[in-house]
Design an enzyme around this catalytic site. Structure first.
Site, PDB file in Angstrom:
ATOM      1  N   CYS A 121      25.457  10.529 -20.549  1.00 17.85           N
ATOM      2  CA  CYS A 121      26.908  10.751 -20.516  1.00 17.85           C
ATOM      3  C   CYS A 121      27.170  11.967 -19.627  1.00 17.85           C
ATOM      4  O   CYS A 121      26.820  13.100 -19.986  1.00 17.85           O
ATOM      5  CB  CYS A 121      27.426  10.980 -21.929  1.00 17.85           C
ATOM      6  N   CYS A 159       5.083  -9.152  -1.876  1.00 11.93           N
ATOM      7  CA  CYS A 159       6.406  -9.345  -2.472  1.00 11.93           C
ATOM      8  C   CYS A 159       7.126  -8.012  -2.609  1.00 11.93           C
ATOM      9  O   CYS A 159       6.606  -7.069  -3.207  1.00 11.93           O
ATOM     10  CB  CYS A 159       6.264 -10.009  -3.839  1.00 11.93           C
TER      11      CYS A 159
END
Length: 308
Positions: A121, A159
């Site tokens: 937060c 990948c």
């Protein structure tokens, strides 16, 4: 980026941005801005949220979510960027910038907002957003300042999901973006690259802070998160789009990469990694970005092996 910032020297002779009175109240004196009043509580965009005081990268936009609390919420922080401290109230956990100690807000766990079950937060006034497009902006004019000139490096190691994952969680890396390089087709997509006919490789663009990490360290990591000896792909991923390569920006990067290849070959490895000069980078589709962080899975063919 970093337009019109006034710089002053703080503790340890580090250069910090000059703060307004309200910014000082929150960042230096651990205040809290009013809910739903900050610039970023409902902000959306692809980029990085930096410390307002010292410009250090703190949170990626991919970690931001709407908690409905009225403050910017992130379920993860860039590794090593945020420090947790017992709050003075004896109950909460305060979060501060690990670089300068500026107050950011608090961290809460167990609220079940996201799969990571974590909410950083943060006060909007403690952070500054930089859009992805501005990370490598053109040089500023003589009346503008910037504290850090971010750099970019380009690595192909099979990948791109796994390569991106390892770089994104490495200290000093601001962002890692999956994409394509090396072919002749303009603006290739995943399906065309998978045919093996375009000449592109799956590549990760690594944007990093050179004051925290350098190209050589990143290149060592590159060689340690994949098998540089495999000649036909990486792990079970076979094809020309999965080959091992480094696209260098300049002669210095080329020499560093070659030096590390020589060291590996002195240790008996038959390195298949190729070195190519920088060419156009094309960002891959959104569903490829942050794949492992989004799914909570672990890379299946990229594991760390110490080689240096």
């Amino acid at each position: 980026m970093w337009k019109n910032f006034n710089i002053f020297r703080g503790k340890n002779n580090m250069q910090y941005n000059k703060l307004t009175q309200e910014e000082q109240r929150v960042i230096l004196h651990k205040g809290t801005e009013m809910a739903f009043s900050g610039e970023y509580f409902d902000h959306k965009g692809d980029g990085i949220y930096h410390c307002k005081q010292c410009n250090s990268p703190l949170f990626k936009s991919s970690s931001k979510f709407d908690s409905g609390t009225g403050w910017p919420s992130f379920d993860d922080a860039i590794e090593g960027a945020v420090k947790e401290l017992p709050d003075a109230d004896g109950r909460r956990i305060e979060i501060v910038c690990a670089n300068c100690g500026g107050h950011l807000g608090h961290v809460f766990r167990g609220e079940q907002f996201t799969p990571k079950n974590t909410r950083h937060c943060v006060n909007s006034i403690s952070i500054k957003f930089e859009d992805d497009k501005k990370l490598n902006s053109l040089p500023l004019d003589e009346n503008e300042q910037k504290s850090v000139e971010l750099k970019r490096a380009y690595f192909a190691a099979g990948c791109f999901w796994g390569v991106e994952y390892h770089f994104e969680h490495f200290p000093g890396v601001v962002s890692a973006v999956s994409g394509y390089m090396g072919g002749d087709m303009k603006n290739p997509d995943y399906h065309s690259v998978c045919t093996g006919q375009t000449g592109h490789m799956e590549v990760v663009e690594v944007t990093y802070d050179p004051t925290m990490v350098d190209f050589e360290i990143l290149t060592k990591l590159f060689f340690e998160i994949h098998n540089p000896e495999q000649t036909n792909g990486q792990g079970p991923d076979i094809g020309s789009q999965y080959l091992s390569a480094i696209f260098y920006n300049d002669e210095s990067e080329k020499q560093i990469a070659q030096k590390l290849i020589n060291k590996l070959e002195e240790k008996g490895l038959k390195v298949a990694t190729k070195l190519y000069p920088m060419v156009d980078f094309y960002k891959a589709e959104d569903y490829h970005q942050d794949y492992y962080d989004k799914t909570g899975k672990i890379p299946y063919c990229h594991t760390y092996t110490k080689r240096f």
